[in-house]
Design an enzyme around this catalytic site. Sequence first.
Site, mmCIF file in Angstrom:
data_model
loop_
_atom_site.group_PDB
_atom_site.id
_atom_site.type_symbol
_atom_site.label_atom_id
_atom_site.label_comp_id
_atom_site.label_asym_id
_atom_site.label_seq_id
_atom_site.Cartn_x
_atom_site.Cartn_y
_atom_site.Cartn_z
ATOM 1 N N ASP A 1 6.649 5.919 -6.276
ATOM 2 C CA ASP A 1 6.667 5.300 -4.944
ATOM 3 C C ASP A 1 5.496 5.859 -4.143
ATOM 4 O O ASP A 1 5.001 6.959 -4.428
ATOM 5 C CB ASP A 1 8.006 5.616 -4.250
ATOM 6 C CG ASP A 1 8.201 4.837 -2.952
ATOM 7 O OD1 ASP A 1 7.556 3.796 -2.765
ATOM 8 O OD2 ASP A 1 9.028 5.289 -2.117
ATOM 9 N N HIS A 2 5.057 5.116 -3.160
ATOM 10 C CA HIS A 2 4.087 5.631 -2.198
ATOM 11 C C HIS A 2 4.815 6.290 -1.035
ATOM 12 O O HIS A 2 5.838 5.763 -0.571
ATOM 13 C CB HIS A 2 3.268 4.481 -1.583
ATOM 14 C CG HIS A 2 2.212 3.905 -2.466
ATOM 15 N ND1 HIS A 2 2.016 2.552 -2.583
ATOM 16 C CD2 HIS A 2 1.278 4.491 -3.245
ATOM 17 C CE1 HIS A 2 1.000 2.327 -3.398
ATOM 18 N NE2 HIS A 2 0.550 3.486 -3.830
ATOM 19 N N HIS B 1 7.845 2.194 0.807
ATOM 20 C CA HIS B 1 8.740 1.136 0.299
ATOM 21 C C HIS B 1 8.208 0.429 -0.950
ATOM 22 O O HIS B 1 8.365 -0.782 -1.075
ATOM 23 C CB HIS B 1 9.006 0.069 1.383
ATOM 24 C CG HIS B 1 9.522 0.606 2.671
ATOM 25 N ND1 HIS B 1 10.794 1.095 2.822
ATOM 26 C CD2 HIS B 1 8.933 0.734 3.889
ATOM 27 C CE1 HIS B 1 10.972 1.485 4.061
ATOM 28 N NE2 HIS B 1 9.868 1.286 4.738
ATOM 29 N N HIS B 2 7.588 1.175 -1.853
ATOM 30 C CA HIS B 2 6.992 0.524 -3.024
ATOM 31 C C HIS B 2 7.488 1.092 -4.352
ATOM 32 O O HIS B 2 6.678 1.345 -5.255
ATOM 33 C CB HIS B 2 5.465 0.661 -2.988
ATOM 34 C CG HIS B 2 4.844 0.131 -1.742
ATOM 35 N ND1 HIS B 2 3.677 0.625 -1.202
ATOM 36 C CD2 HIS B 2 5.238 -0.857 -0.901
ATOM 37 C CE1 HIS B 2 3.373 -0.031 -0.105
ATOM 38 N NE2 HIS B 2 4.306 -0.936 0.123
ATOM 39 N N PRO B 3 8.794 1.303 -4.555
ATOM 40 C CA PRO B 3 9.213 1.854 -5.853
ATOM 41 C C PRO B 3 8.910 0.889 -6.998
ATOM 42 O O PRO B 3 9.088 -0.325 -6.860
ATOM 43 C CB PRO B 3 10.717 2.062 -5.687
ATOM 44 C CG PRO B 3 11.126 1.209 -4.542
ATOM 45 C CD PRO B 3 9.924 1.097 -3.653
#
Length: 509
Positions: free
Chosen positions: A291-292, A446-448
Amino acid sequence: LTDILVLGAGSAGCILAARLSADPACHVTLVEAGTKATDPDIARPEMWPFLQGRAYDWDFTTTPQPGTAGRIHHWARGKALGGSSNLHAMFHVRGHPADYDDWVAASGSAGWSYDALLPHFRATEAWSSGADDLHGGSGPMPILLPDEQTHPLVRDFMRGWGALGMPRLRDHCGRELIGTAPNALMIRDGKRVSVADAWLTPEVLARPNLTVLDGAQVHRLRIEGRRVAGAEVTRAGASLLLEAGRVILSLGTIGSPLLLMRSGLGDPELLRAAGVPCRFKRPEIGRNLQDHLLGAGNLYRARKPVAPSRLQISESLSYQAADPARITGRPEIVVGCVVAPTAAEGFAAPPPGEGFTLLFGVTNPTSRGQLHITGPEIGAPPMIDPAYLQTEHDRRLFRVALRRAREIGHSPALADWIAAEVLPGPKVQEDAALDAFIARAAITHHHPVATCRMGKDDAAVVDADLAMRGLDNLWIVDASVIPSITAGPIHAAVMAIAEKFADRYIRSS
Ligand code: FAD
């Protein structure tokens, strides 16, 4: 019995259902736990941070993270037709071509390069600025490239980076990513456009060969021998067995691996602990989670009133290398300008209009975690451990990113805007102090991705065609197959993955 069962009507699932049902001879059934999104706030771009926790958010939580001062992070995920595109921040960023070179290396297929994906990126897009070799003009998703709407603070932010030698880019979707651009947004006529709005149009929903089962929870796959034959679903209190010629899993980075595990695929030890008999040993399912994070943030008290954003409060990103002299190639850090005094929970911020925040982060983090089920039923909360900031690579680049944010924050271009640095505050300068601040300030971007990673090795969950290894008749098409995170927000990549899969499927059938 349906020809194609698409499980999950999120960003990928809606595109698949619309594209595959264009053939009237092919019956498609689309299954989704949520229903049509009706909250009027969803359409209002500036409301996006306030949608989280509402009824259409799965609202997952991580385990306490040692890398972020023991904090638990809420992971929003959309539960409605359109999935997470109802909640997302609307940025349209493809990432850097080198991100896709990594996908080629992982998958063993040149079909995942930036150039090979370019027609699929373009096919999804309708840029407000028109079409050219790099940008689509007639796809379903409107992409607004802001111009005169851009906030004066953000104009100075972009000008300031130019004065410091950073390239000014048109947008974040070309072959170069190092530089500053206004954020292109999935907005039309001032309103968010979800993937359901763009692809599940009234005309598409009226097709007799498309059945949409919303309000339906997918519990398990029906597996006969090695063949996936359908799925067990509950809807309005009734149990249904949906049988299908072909099954496509699009439940997202969290939902897809959890469904596989509930169906008896995964690490035998983890499944046994959760009370699920292991039918197929596939230990990579749920691993490799990436994630980021963003530091929230380098916060300033404003010298003059900061008017509200006319777009989405985060209006520009500047992607950069750790060495500021390198202005081409793959970026390593990002600094964003938010027209609001945003800060992680646990920090006090000035009221709206009296401050603003520079967010900062690492584009390609190397920390990888995992997730798994904790019980056999859908209601058992998953264990999610993203292992944030567990590598020295990530911690070092986060410090570089914070120092870079301060550089623009204290530059002449923003001098008229700034009364004082509030966070981390002038006294926080040494590495150890920066690390301690970053641990408290980091929030999910919010980038898993990557829990069902695509790969050429036998252990990978899906192959380069997104077919599940070890089972017949199952494909996974969503953010979970991304083998390594792209430099920027991932939604453009998710849409291209679905578009590419649909295109290939239609050509081959
Ligand atoms: P999803 O869109 O999450 O779809 C999965 C679907 O499956 C959901 O509709 C879900 O309800 C359904 N489902 C799951 N389990 C079940 C089950 N058991 N039974 C039935 N249905 C089920 N990306 C960007 O590029 N730009 C951004 O600005 C951006 N901001 C974001 C902000 C937030 C708050 C969030 C949450 C995400 C953001 N993202 C952004 C990321 C992006 O939205 C997602 O990566 C993308 O939407 C994922 O698509 P998907 O198809 O993999 O999954």
